[in-house]
Design a protein around this motif. Structure first.
Motif, PDB file in Angstrom:
ATOM      1  N   TRP A 229       0.839  -1.194   0.000  1.00  0.00           N
ATOM      2  CA  TRP A 229       0.000   0.000   0.000  1.00  0.00           C
ATOM      3  C   TRP A 229       0.873   1.243   0.000  1.00  0.00           C
ATOM      4  CZ3 TRP A 229      -4.628   0.476  -1.616  1.00  0.00           C
ATOM      5  CH2 TRP A 229      -5.352   1.647  -1.368  1.00  0.00           C
ATOM      6  N   LEU A 230       0.694   2.122  -0.983  1.00  0.00           N
ATOM      7  CA  LEU A 230       1.611   3.224  -1.245  1.00  0.00           C
ATOM      8  C   LEU A 230       0.969   4.596  -1.092  1.00  0.00           C
ATOM      9  CD1 LEU A 230       3.178   1.682  -4.484  1.00  0.00           C
ATOM     10  CD2 LEU A 230       3.970   1.411  -2.133  1.00  0.00           C
ATOM     11  N   ALA A 231      -0.233   4.649  -0.557  1.00  0.00           N
ATOM     12  CA  ALA A 231      -0.967   5.911  -0.477  1.00  0.00           C
ATOM     13  C   ALA A 231      -1.131   6.375   0.962  1.00  0.00           C
ATOM     14  CB  ALA A 231      -2.338   5.765  -1.133  1.00  0.00           C
ATOM     15  N   GLU A 232      -1.301   7.689   1.110  1.00  0.00           N
ATOM     16  CA  GLU A 232      -1.502   8.257   2.443  1.00  0.00           C
ATOM     17  C   GLU A 232      -2.845   7.822   3.034  1.00  0.00           C
ATOM     18  OE1 GLU A 232       0.525   9.962   4.259  1.00  0.00           O
ATOM     19  OE2 GLU A 232       2.124  10.507   2.848  1.00  0.00           O
TER      20      GLU A 232
ATOM     21  N   VAL B  72      -3.077  -0.780  -8.371  1.00  0.00           N
ATOM     22  CA  VAL B  72      -4.367  -0.341  -7.860  1.00  0.00           C
ATOM     23  C   VAL B  72      -4.397   1.181  -7.954  1.00  0.00           C
ATOM     24  CG1 VAL B  72      -5.935  -0.291  -5.885  1.00  0.00           C
ATOM     25  CG2 VAL B  72      -4.525  -2.314  -6.310  1.00  0.00           C
ATOM     26  N   ILE B  73      -5.435   1.713  -8.588  1.00  0.00           N
ATOM     27  CA  ILE B  73      -5.511   3.134  -8.920  1.00  0.00           C
ATOM     28  C   ILE B  73      -6.750   3.752  -8.276  1.00  0.00           C
ATOM     29  CG2 ILE B  73      -5.751   4.773 -10.844  1.00  0.00           C
ATOM     30  CD1 ILE B  73      -4.281   2.719 -12.584  1.00  0.00           C
ATOM     31  N   ASP B  74      -6.594   4.979  -7.826  1.00  0.00           N
ATOM     32  CA  ASP B  74      -7.710   5.737  -7.267  1.00  0.00           C
ATOM     33  C   ASP B  74      -8.645   6.148  -8.405  1.00  0.00           C
ATOM     34  OD1 ASP B  74      -9.431   7.620  -6.073  1.00  0.00           O
ATOM     35  OD2 ASP B  74      -7.881   8.240  -4.653  1.00  0.00           O
TER      36      ASP B  74
ATOM     37  N   LEU C 217      -9.675   1.078  -9.143  1.00  0.00           N
ATOM     38  CA  LEU C 217      -9.399   0.573 -10.484  1.00  0.00           C
ATOM     39  C   LEU C 217      -8.189  -0.351 -10.412  1.00  0.00           C
ATOM     40  CD1 LEU C 217      -9.745   3.852 -12.592  1.00  0.00           C
ATOM     41  CD2 LEU C 217     -11.449   2.034 -12.331  1.00  0.00           C
ATOM     42  N   VAL C 218      -8.221  -1.416 -11.188  1.00  0.00           N
ATOM     43  CA  VAL C 218      -7.090  -2.334 -11.285  1.00  0.00           C
ATOM     44  C   VAL C 218      -6.536  -2.260 -12.705  1.00  0.00           C
ATOM     45  CG1 VAL C 218      -6.406  -4.761 -11.339  1.00  0.00           C
ATOM     46  CG2 VAL C 218      -7.823  -3.914  -9.461  1.00  0.00           C
TER      47      VAL C 218
ATOM     48  N   THR D  84      -1.840   6.461  -8.117  1.00  0.00           N
ATOM     49  CA  THR D  84      -1.503   5.078  -7.799  1.00  0.00           C
ATOM     50  C   THR D  84      -1.643   4.837  -6.302  1.00  0.00           C
ATOM     51  OG1 THR D  84       0.026   4.930  -9.668  1.00  0.00           O
ATOM     52  CG2 THR D  84       0.297   3.311  -7.915  1.00  0.00           C
ATOM     53  N   LEU D  85      -2.380   3.801  -5.936  1.00  0.00           N
ATOM     54  CA  LEU D  85      -2.612   3.472  -4.537  1.00  0.00           C
ATOM     55  C   LEU D  85      -1.746   2.320  -4.047  1.00  0.00           C
ATOM     56  CD1 LEU D  85      -6.525   3.623  -4.488  1.00  0.00           C
ATOM     57  CD2 LEU D  85      -4.918   5.397  -3.722  1.00  0.00           C
TER      58      LEU D  85
END
Length: 441
Positions: free
Chosen positions: A323-326, A401-403, A336-337, A409-410
Motif C-alpha cells: 500500500w503506497l498511499a496516504e 491499484v488506482i484511485d 481501479l485495477v 496510484t494506490l
C-alpha cells in the motif's frame, strides 16, 4: 551466465546509497570527464577535501539540496565481464513506493546499512519488500566500516542478524552475501581493501560480475498485452491489421500458435513486425506488431499468449498489496485495477491479513492498510483478467491499484504472492549482542 544484470539499491536515509553508486561509477571509469569536473567543483564549493561522489547520482535539485534521494535514479555502466542497469532507490519511508518501482525488475538488490547502526527498521522493511517482489539475490553492504575502525566483530554480528532475517523471509543462505565496504574511501567496492584483512570474500563489483542470474523474463511463456490496433488503410497496405504492444514475457516467433484473451480465440502468428522490419523472434521487452492468421475481434486491453500455456481469466484476485498511499485502504473500497494494458473497476471484498515486516508475522483481519503496509486482499474485478501467479511470471502476475477519483496510484499488487512466516519470527539480538551494535561514546 547473463551478460546483463539488473540491480537495485535500498537502505535507510544517510546509509550512503548514492555515494556507493557514485563510487561504483567512478572506480569502474564509467564517469565522463566533464561530469567528474562538475562534481569536484561542487564539492570544493562546499568545503569538502574529497569529491562527493553522491552528486553523480542525485540529479534532482531537491536531492542535492537536502542530501537525500527522492526519485529512482537509473544508471548504466559496464565492465569487460558484464553490463549493468542500476536503480538507486530512496531510503525515506515515504518513498517506499519508489523502492517498489526500482526493485520490481531487479535480479539482485544491494541493501545498505550503516556499520554503526546495524540492521534497523527500514532495513527489515526493505528486505520484506524485496522478498515479496521476488528479487532472487541480496547483498548486504555494511557501509561506513571505517567509522567503526574496520571492526570484524561488529561486521560479523550485523551479517549474522541480517542473514537470519533474510532466510526467515525465504531466501537461501547461498543467495545472501554480506560485504564490508566504505563507499567514501572505496574499501571493497571495486578494489579489495587492506583495511579488512579478516574478510576473504569478493568485493562488491566482483560479486556483481559473477553472481549467477536467470535472464528473466525470457524463459517464461509468451505474454503480450495489446496496446494498439494498427490499420493503415493505405494503398500500400490495403489489408494490413496488426496488434502492437511490448512483449511482457517469453518470446514470440512467426508460426507460433497463440490464444487471445479474455475471449479465448486461437490463431497463429504470421509475422512479427517492427519499425525496422520483420523479426524472426522477439523477446521480452521488445515492442512489436503481430500479424495473425485470422481476422479476429481484438482491441486494446486484450492479451496474446502462448497457446501451450494459457492463464485462466478470473474476476477474483487473491493478491498481496504494497500500500503506497496516504489514505488507508478498507474493505469495500472501490478502485481501479490496471493489469497490462487493461484497466477495470474493482472492489476490495476482504482484507485478509497484514504482514508485520519487523516481527515477521501476520495479523488477521486488520481492518485497514496504512501507508507502506503489506497485506493480503481479495479483489473482485468488473471484468475477468488473464493474470498469472506472480511467483511464476513477475510481469503478468503484477498489477496496479488506482484511485478512481483522481487516477493516483494506490498500491502495487502481486497475484498469489505471500511471505513465509518462520517459527522463530521476530527474534532480536540478545542484550550482549545489541551492545556490540551500539556506537561508543
Amino acid at each position: 551466465m547473463s551478460d546483463l544484470l539488473r540491480l537495485a539499491t535500498a537502505g535507510s536515509v544517510d546509509d550512503g546509497k548514492s555515494t556507493l553508486v557514485g563510487r561504483l561509477l567512478h572506480d569502474t571509469k564509467s564517469v565522463l570527464a566533464d561530469q567528474l569536473d562538475a562534481v569536484q567543483r561542487a564539492s570544493a564549493d562546499r568545503g569538502l577535501e574529497v569529491p562527493d561522489l553522491s552528486l553523480l547520482v542525485d540529479g534532482l535539485r531537491a536531492e542535492r539540496e537536502q542530501g537525500i534521494t527522492i526519485d529512482v535514479a537509473y544508471r548504466y555502466f559496464a565492465t569487460p565481464r558484464r553490463s549493468f542497469v542500476l536503480a538507486d532507490t530512496p531510503g525515506h519511508v515515504q518513498y517506499t513506493r519508489n523502492t517498489v518501482t526500482g526493485a520490481s525488475t531487479a535480479q539482485l538488490a544491494v541493501l545498505l546499512v550503516d556499520a554503526r547502526n546495524g540492521v534497523v527498521e527500514q532495513t527489515r522493511r526493505h528486505a520484506a519488500v524485496l522478498a515479496l517482489l521476488g528479487v532472487p539475490h541480496l547483498v548486504l553492504a555494511v557501509n561506513k566500516i571505517d567509522l567503526v575502525d574496520y571492526d570484524e566483530s561488529a561486521f560479523r554480528l550485523i551479517a549474522k542478524e541480517f542473514t537470519a532475517h533474510a532466510t526467515a523471509l525465504g531466501y537461501a543462505e547461498s543467495s545472501v552475501r554480506t560485504i564490508p565496504v566504505s563507499a567514501l574511501h572505496g574499501d571493497n567496492v571495486v578494489d579489495r581493501s587492506a583495511n579488512t584483512p579478516w574478510y576473504d570474500g569478493p568485493t562488491l563489483l566482483e560479486h556483481l560480475e559473477t553472481v549467477p542470474v536467470q535472464p528473466d523474463p525470457h524463459e517464461v511463456p509468451f505474454r503480450m498485452p495489446v496496446q494498439y490496433v494498427i490499420r493503415p488503410r493505405s494503398a500500400e497496405y490495403p489489408d494490413y491489421r496488426g496488434y502492437a504492444g511490448q512483449v511482457a514475457a517469453g518470446t514470440v516467433s512467426e508460426g507460433d500458435e497463440v490464444v487471445v484473451l479474455p475471449a479465448g480465440l486461437r490463431t497463429r502468428v504470421t509475422r512479427v513486425d517492427t519499425m525496422d522490419g520483420p523479426l524472426a523472434e522477439a523477446r521480452a521487452g521488445r515492442s512489436v506488431t503481430l500479424l495473425l492468421a485470422d481476422d479476429l475481434d481484438i482491441s486494446r486491453g486484450d492479451m496474446i499468449v502462448a497457446a501451450e500455456s494459457v492463464p485462466q481469466p478470473t474476476d477474483e484476485l487473491d493478491a498481496t498489496l504494497c500500500w503506497l498511499a496516504e489514505k488507508p485502504l478498507r474493505p469495500g473500497a472501490r478502485v481501479l485495477v490496471k493489469h497490462g494494458t487493461r484497466t477495470v473497476p474493482a472492489i476490495v471484498t476482504d482484507l485478509a491479513s497484514r504482514f508485520d515486516e519487523q516481527k515477521l508475522s501476520y495479523a488477521d483481519a486488520p481492518g485497514s492498510l496504512q501507508l507502506n503496509d503489506i497485506g493480503r486482499v481479495l479483489l473482485r474485478t468488473a471484468e475477468p483478467l488473464p493474470a498469472d501467479d506472480y511467483t511464476t511470471n513477475r510481469r503478468t502476475g503484477a498489477f496496479l491499484v488506482i484511485d478512481s477519483s483522481d487516477g493516483g496510484t494506490l498500491a502495487a499488487g502481486l497475484v498469489g504472492a505471500a511471505l513465509p512466516v518462520p517459527d522463530d519470527a521476530g527474534r532480536r539480538p540478545a542484550a550482549d549482542e545489541q551492545a556490540l551494535l551500539t556506537p561508543g561514546p
